[in-house]
Each structure stands twice: as C-alpha cells, then as structure tokens.
Design a protein around this motif. Sequence first.
Motif, PDB file in Angstrom:
ATOM      1  N   VAL A  36       0.853  -1.183   0.000  1.00 18.93           N
ATOM      2  CA  VAL A  36       0.000   0.000   0.000  1.00 18.93           C
ATOM      3  C   VAL A  36       0.895   1.242   0.000  1.00 18.93           C
ATOM      4  N   GLY A  37       0.596   2.163  -0.878  1.00 21.22           N
ATOM      5  CA  GLY A  37       1.443   3.345  -1.025  1.00 21.22           C
ATOM      6  C   GLY A  37       2.552   3.156  -2.032  1.00 21.22           C
ATOM      7  N   GLY A  38       2.838   1.906  -2.373  1.00 23.05           N
ATOM      8  CA  GLY A  38       3.746   1.608  -3.460  1.00 23.05           C
ATOM      9  C   GLY A  38       5.217   1.841  -3.212  1.00 23.05           C
ATOM     10  N   MET A  39       5.638   2.048  -1.953  1.00 21.99           N
ATOM     11  CA  MET A  39       7.016   2.478  -1.717  1.00 21.99           C
ATOM     12  C   MET A  39       7.819   1.542  -0.813  1.00 21.99           C
ATOM     13  N   HIS A  40       7.242   1.094   0.297  1.00 15.34           N
ATOM     14  CA  HIS A  40       8.012   0.389   1.328  1.00 15.34           C
ATOM     15  C   HIS A  40       8.061  -1.093   0.976  1.00 15.34           C
ATOM     16  N   LEU A  41       9.083  -1.480   0.218  1.00 11.64           N
ATOM     17  CA  LEU A  41       9.120  -2.804  -0.402  1.00 11.64           C
ATOM     18  C   LEU A  41       9.790  -3.890   0.429  1.00 11.64           C
ATOM     19  N   GLU A  42      10.706  -3.534   1.320  1.00 12.90           N
ATOM     20  CA  GLU A  42      11.579  -4.534   1.928  1.00 12.90           C
ATOM     21  C   GLU A  42      10.842  -5.658   2.649  1.00 12.90           C
ATOM     22  N   PRO A  43       9.889  -5.379   3.556  1.00 13.52           N
ATOM     23  CA  PRO A  43       9.235  -6.487   4.260  1.00 13.52           C
ATOM     24  C   PRO A  43       8.500  -7.426   3.309  1.00 13.52           C
ATOM     25  N   LEU A  44       7.841  -6.868   2.299  1.00 20.11           N
ATOM     26  CA  LEU A  44       7.102  -7.675   1.348  1.00 20.11           C
ATOM     27  C   LEU A  44       8.049  -8.515   0.493  1.00 20.11           C
ATOM     28  N   ALA A  45       9.131  -7.901   0.056  1.00 22.62           N
ATOM     29  CA  ALA A  45      10.118  -8.635  -0.751  1.00 22.62           C
ATOM     30  C   ALA A  45      10.713  -9.796   0.037  1.00 22.62           C
ATOM     31  N   GLU A  46      11.052  -9.554   1.282  1.00 15.35           N
ATOM     32  CA  GLU A  46      11.642 -10.610   2.105  1.00 15.35           C
ATOM     33  C   GLU A  46      10.660 -11.755   2.342  1.00 15.35           C
ATOM     34  N   ALA A  47       9.376 -11.422   2.544  1.00 16.90           N
ATOM     35  CA  ALA A  47       8.367 -12.461   2.760  1.00 16.90           C
ATOM     36  C   ALA A  47       8.184 -13.320   1.506  1.00 16.90           C
ATOM     37  N   VAL A  48       8.121 -12.685   0.331  1.00 17.84           N
ATOM     38  CA  VAL A  48       7.952 -13.423  -0.922  1.00 17.84           C
ATOM     39  C   VAL A  48       9.134 -14.348  -1.172  1.00 17.84           C
ATOM     40  N   LEU A  49      10.342 -13.873  -0.888  1.00 18.27           N
ATOM     41  CA  LEU A  49      11.523 -14.706  -1.068  1.00 18.27           C
ATOM     42  C   LEU A  49      11.536 -15.864  -0.069  1.00 18.27           C
ATOM     43  N   LYS A  50      11.194 -15.574   1.176  1.00 22.89           N
ATOM     44  CA  LYS A  50      11.193 -16.607   2.214  1.00 22.89           C
ATOM     45  C   LYS A  50      10.205 -17.718   1.877  1.00 22.89           C
ATOM     46  N   ASP A  51       9.041 -17.345   1.371  1.00 25.18           N
ATOM     47  CA  ASP A  51       7.999 -18.329   1.088  1.00 25.18           C
ATOM     48  C   ASP A  51       8.075 -18.875  -0.335  1.00 25.18           C
ATOM     49  N   ARG A  52       9.085 -18.449  -1.088  1.00 22.74           N
ATOM     50  CA  ARG A  52       9.320 -18.944  -2.448  1.00 22.74           C
ATOM     51  C   ARG A  52       8.077 -18.810  -3.327  1.00 22.74           C
ATOM     52  N   LEU A  53       7.427 -17.658  -3.242  1.00 21.75           N
ATOM     53  CA  LEU A  53       6.239 -17.423  -4.061  1.00 21.75           C
ATOM     54  C   LEU A  53       6.646 -17.055  -5.479  1.00 21.75           C
ATOM     55  N   ASP A  54       5.871 -17.516  -6.438  1.00 22.91           N
ATOM     56  CA  ASP A  54       6.106 -17.167  -7.835  1.00 22.91           C
ATOM     57  C   ASP A  54       5.375 -15.859  -8.124  1.00 22.91           C
ATOM     58  N   ALA A  55       5.936 -14.764  -7.629  1.00 24.81           N
ATOM     59  CA  ALA A  55       5.291 -13.460  -7.742  1.00 24.81           C
ATOM     60  C   ALA A  55       6.353 -12.371  -7.842  1.00 24.81           C
ATOM     61  N   ARG A  56       6.026 -11.330  -8.558  1.00 29.06           N
ATOM     62  CA  ARG A  56       6.899 -10.160  -8.606  1.00 29.06           C
ATOM     63  C   ARG A  56       6.540  -9.216  -7.463  1.00 29.06           C
ATOM     64  N   VAL A  57       7.535  -8.531  -6.926  1.00 26.00           N
ATOM     65  CA  VAL A  57       7.309  -7.470  -5.943  1.00 26.00           C
ATOM     66  C   VAL A  57       7.716  -6.168  -6.612  1.00 26.00           C
ATOM     67  N   LEU A  58       6.767  -5.271  -6.772  1.00 26.79           N
ATOM     68  CA  LEU A  58       7.022  -4.047  -7.527  1.00 26.79           C
ATOM     69  C   LEU A  58       6.544  -2.813  -6.783  1.00 26.79           C
ATOM     70  N   PRO A  59       7.240  -1.698  -6.977  1.00 26.14           N
ATOM     71  CA  PRO A  59       6.816  -0.419  -6.406  1.00 26.14           C
ATOM     72  C   PRO A  59       5.812   0.264  -7.337  1.00 26.14           C
ATOM     73  N   GLN A  60       5.369   1.447  -6.945  1.00 29.91           N
ATOM     74  CA  GLN A  60       4.635   2.335  -7.847  1.00 29.91           C
ATOM     75  C   GLN A  60       5.642   3.373  -8.340  1.00 29.91           C
ATOM     76  N   LEU A  61       6.110   3.173  -9.568  1.00 22.84           N
ATOM     77  CA  LEU A  61       7.199   3.974 -10.106  1.00 22.84           C
ATOM     78  C   LEU A  61       6.879   5.454 -10.149  1.00 22.84           C
ATOM     79  N   HIS A  62       5.649   5.797 -10.495  1.00 18.11           N
ATOM     80  CA  HIS A  62       5.278   7.206 -10.612  1.00 18.11           C
ATOM     81  C   HIS A  62       5.408   7.946  -9.280  1.00 18.11           C
ATOM     82  N   LYS A  63       5.191   7.219  -8.164  1.00 16.54           N
ATOM     83  CA  LYS A  63       5.328   7.873  -6.858  1.00 16.54           C
ATOM     84  C   LYS A  63       6.798   8.075  -6.503  1.00 16.54           C
ATOM     85  N   ILE A  64       7.649   7.170  -6.955  1.00 21.55           N
ATOM     86  CA  ILE A  64       9.086   7.354  -6.736  1.00 21.55           C
ATOM     87  C   ILE A  64       9.577   8.579  -7.501  1.00 21.55           C
ATOM     88  N   ILE A  65       9.077   8.752  -8.732  1.00 22.14           N
ATOM     89  CA  ILE A  65       9.555   9.850  -9.582  1.00 22.14           C
ATOM     90  C   ILE A  65       8.891  11.172  -9.227  1.00 22.14           C
TER      91      ILE A  65
END
Length: 207
Positions: free
Chosen positions: A171-200
Amino acid sequence: MLISEMFRSLQGEGKLIGIPTVFVRSVGCNLECSWCDTRYAFTDGKETSEDEIVDFVGDCHDVCLTGGEPLLRKEMVSLADRLLREGHRVSVETNGSVDIGILPDHPDLLISMDIKCPSSGMTDRMCWENLSLLRRKDQLKFIVADENDYEFAKDVLGRYHPDTEVIFSPVGGMHLEPLAEAVLKDRLDARVLPQLHKIIWGDRRSV
C-alpha cells in the motif's frame, strides 16, 4: 462517456512499468477501498466522445483504461475494442468485482486485475470466477498493507493457482523490503514491484 481525466505518463505499476502510456480514467467505482488514492474519480468528470479520446491518444502505442472502475461503463469496452483495432496495446485496470468476460479476446489486450485484500474492506465483493478467465499474459495484483493481507494473498494463490503473472505491491507503493523478504522466504512465484510514478513524481501524475 464520462471521463475524469486523460494524461500521458509512464506506467507506474505492473509488468509494463516504465513504458510511456496514455491513461484514460473513467468516472465511478462500485468499491470504496480504505486506502484508495483516486477517490476524486468517484464523481464529476467531462462528457468525452470516443473520437476525442482516440485523438488524445494519438500515436502513443500504450493506452491504460482505468478508474474508478472502467468496466462499469460499456462504452469503455467499446473504446478498448477500437483502440486495439487501430493498433494500440491496451491495458484495462479492473478491481476484481466485475465480470472481465465482457472484454474482447485480443493478443494486445492486457487485463490487470486486483484481488482486494482484507485491509481494503472490499474482499467480500470479489468476483472469484474472474480468476479462471485470466490468461498467462495478464496480471493479478495484490495490494498488501500488513501480514494479514499477505497471508490472505498467499492463501488465494494456494487455492486457485491462477495461471497468470502475479504482482505484489505494498500500500502506497514504496516500502518494499518487508514484502520482498516475505515473498523470497515463502518462495512465491510473484513479482514485488513499487509504484514507479510515486518514486519519480510523488503525488503528481507526471511532469
């Protein structure tokens, strides 16, 4: 049709992230997600003809039909069909509560469908039959606010095994680390992506 706004920017979400895109945002939504960032599109707008929209799109290859919920308006389905016939790649962002079977079956159409997690308050409004209609080249998005949302998304993937691209974003598209770590830990076949427009651009849509 009643249009909230049209603008050219970079696609900020999903598998087409970073691609120059014309966004056409329709007015109205049948959901009220707790963290919605486009409430301004729920009401008001300008009556805009299909020809005016096509003229605005011009020679931009990629067009995103979004909302609100674009599939509430049959005219948006007709617009998608015309844009596809005229050689554009069209993505339709839909909230998962409306039948996606009304969309044309076309190789240059990308369906970008949400499944609303519990933090949205809208989970009980999902049209679960849509999951079987998604094609491999489409995308299924989960917007994740907390651990409860993450476990819910994991359960959906385990029960339905959707044969499509899966994307997790915070939510908010910015704080990726906890979500990325969870996806890697659970070996999910999913991409973890930000909201690029909010970064820019932050809360602005583009320059």
